[in-house]
Design an enzyme around this catalytic site. Structure first.
Site: not given
Length: 442
Positions: A299-300, A302, A342, A369-370
């Site tokens: 199941e590729p 990415r 990540y 705003c982070e």
């Protein structure tokens, strides 16, 4: 064309870009024969670009490496109607995680029998859609799902199922994307006996047809060894099932998680080596257990979509604070939350003009705003970077827009496909009117 199993042989800045990438003039890049600056001018920024030929080539690479296997594209990486059509035309199946992904694919014309439904907490709507549309297999993730699914199928129905198993293997690029260990939410453990117990319960349900075992070790795995360990443990469980119940399972799904390079020089999973070694390990393990070799499923996600995508941003401001240089762009964590989640690192590049200025280490930050809204914390950009410049971020095709949010109500960017010198809109920009229509509170 560069294929998914090849590793960069140089630290050249274009090594992680689609194979169709060219530099017709200094400072200008084109992908699929389309200048990136023209895409920005035509569709605005931020904008995401998918190289259709790169997507298709990566599908063909998987089919060539695993000719005997069933290859399912993991739709969670990125899904739109065009992507579903490309997968169908290239002979891949789909791995979906919700009724939304499932219905989008089927209403596009994707054959439902080539679709597998996953999910650790499937809703009644998910299961209803799977049964109504005739999904190929449902992957059971918990004991309670067995009774729920059997009841939904009914006494006169039949549904093929697999069981997601936890093999007890730690693999992946970050703690939050390691899913083969005992301390996470997915699957049923081999070690404590829950997996075998679930398998026995399914065998007692005449309207559920058990076809195989499933596991997924994690994401961004760059070594082959974890997959070989998984093969041995999964075949061991198959052997125990055969010894106790006389049942031979015809399928084994090893999931995906195949790692790719996000920056020049980074390691990627060697797909050719993976295919060869998994094939040999599976044959040896089955021979030792006295079992026929099951059909392999992978199941590729990415590894197909990621390297085919590029994100384009416009620089809004450049700020010098002490020794830090902050380059703020018109997107950020609402269209790419991965750095915040990540700590992922990218290699953005100035496009649209040539600069002879010395490079300077910068932080490319978003407009939200982070404090954690940082797209690239240590990007090398020309020291004369200025407002109005264009930045292109390669390897942006997976887990960007699929995880995009509505933070600060800025709207999600459009998606544009490029191929053979043409650019066409796949997904339009989310407008303020779209946002207003959902807000019915007045």
């Amino acid at each position: 064309m560069t294929t998914v199993h090849e590793l960069p042989t140089t630290t050249d800045a274009l090594s992680v870009w689609p194979a169709s990438t060219t530099e017709p003039r200094a400072g200008d890049l084109a992908v699929g024969g389309v200048p990136l600056a023209e895409v920005a001018d035509r569709f605005g920024t931020p904008v995401y670009i998918l190289d259709e030929a790169e997507v298709r080539d990566r599908c063909r690479t998987y089919r060539h490496a695993f000719p005997e296997a069933e290859v399912l594209y993991a739709a969670k990486a990125f899904l739109c109607r065009a992507m579903a059509r490309w997968m169908e035309e290239e002979g891949l199946g789909l791995d979906v995680c919700s009724a939304g992904e499932l219905e989008l694919a089927v209403t596009t014309g994707f054959p439902p029998e080539r679709i597998v439904l996953h999910g650790n907490a499937k809703t009644p709507r998910d299961l209803e859609a799977a049964l109504r549309l005739g999904v190929g297999r449902v992957v059971i993730d918990s004991p309670s799902e067995i009774a729920r699914l059997a009841a939904a199928v009914g006494p006169d129905g039949k549904q093929k199922v697999m069981v997601r198993v936890v093999p007890g293997i730690s693999a992946g690029g970050h703690d939050k994307i390691r899913t083969g260990t005992e301390d996470q939410k997915f699957g049923l453990s081999i070690r404590d006996g829950y997996a075998l117990h679930a398998l026995s319960r399914i065998l007692d349900q005449p309207n559920l047809e058990l076809t195989g075992l499933h596991c997924h070790l994690g994401s961004q795995i760059t070594g082959v060894k974890p997959y070989l360990t998984a093969v041995r443990r999964m075949v061991g469980l198959m052997a125990r099932l055969y010894g106790q119940y006389g049942v031979v399972l015809p399928e084994l799904d090893l999931g995906g998680g195949h790692g790719i390079a996000y920056r020049p020089g980074e390691q990627a999973l060697d797909l050719t080596s993976l295919a060869r070694k998994v094939r040999a390990e599976l044959a040896d393990a089955c021979a030792s257990a006295g079992l026929p070799v099951p059909r392999l499923i992978i199941e590729p996600g990415r590894a197909i979509a990621g390297p085919a995508g590029i994100a384009l941003y416009r620089v809004l401001s450049v700020k010098h604070t002490g020794e830090h240089v902050f380059v703020a762009v018109d997107g950020g964590m609402s269209d790419n939350p991965r750095p915040a989640l990540y700590g992922v690192r990218y290699a953005p590049r100035l496009i649209g003009r040539h600069s002879a200025a010395d490079p300077v280490r910068t932080s490319v930050v978003g407009r939200h705003c982070e404090a954690g809204d940082v797209l690239a914390a240590d990007a090398e950009l020309p020291s004369d970077i200025r407002p109005g410049d264009l930045l292109a971020v390669p390897v942006a095709g997976a887990y960007h827009l699929s995880m995009a949010s509505g933070y600060n109500l800025v709207g999600r960017p459009p998606v544009v496909a490029v191929r053979d010198g043409r650019a066409r809109l796949l997904v339009r920009r989310e407008s303020l009117e779209d946002i207003r229509r959902r807000d019915v509170g007045l």
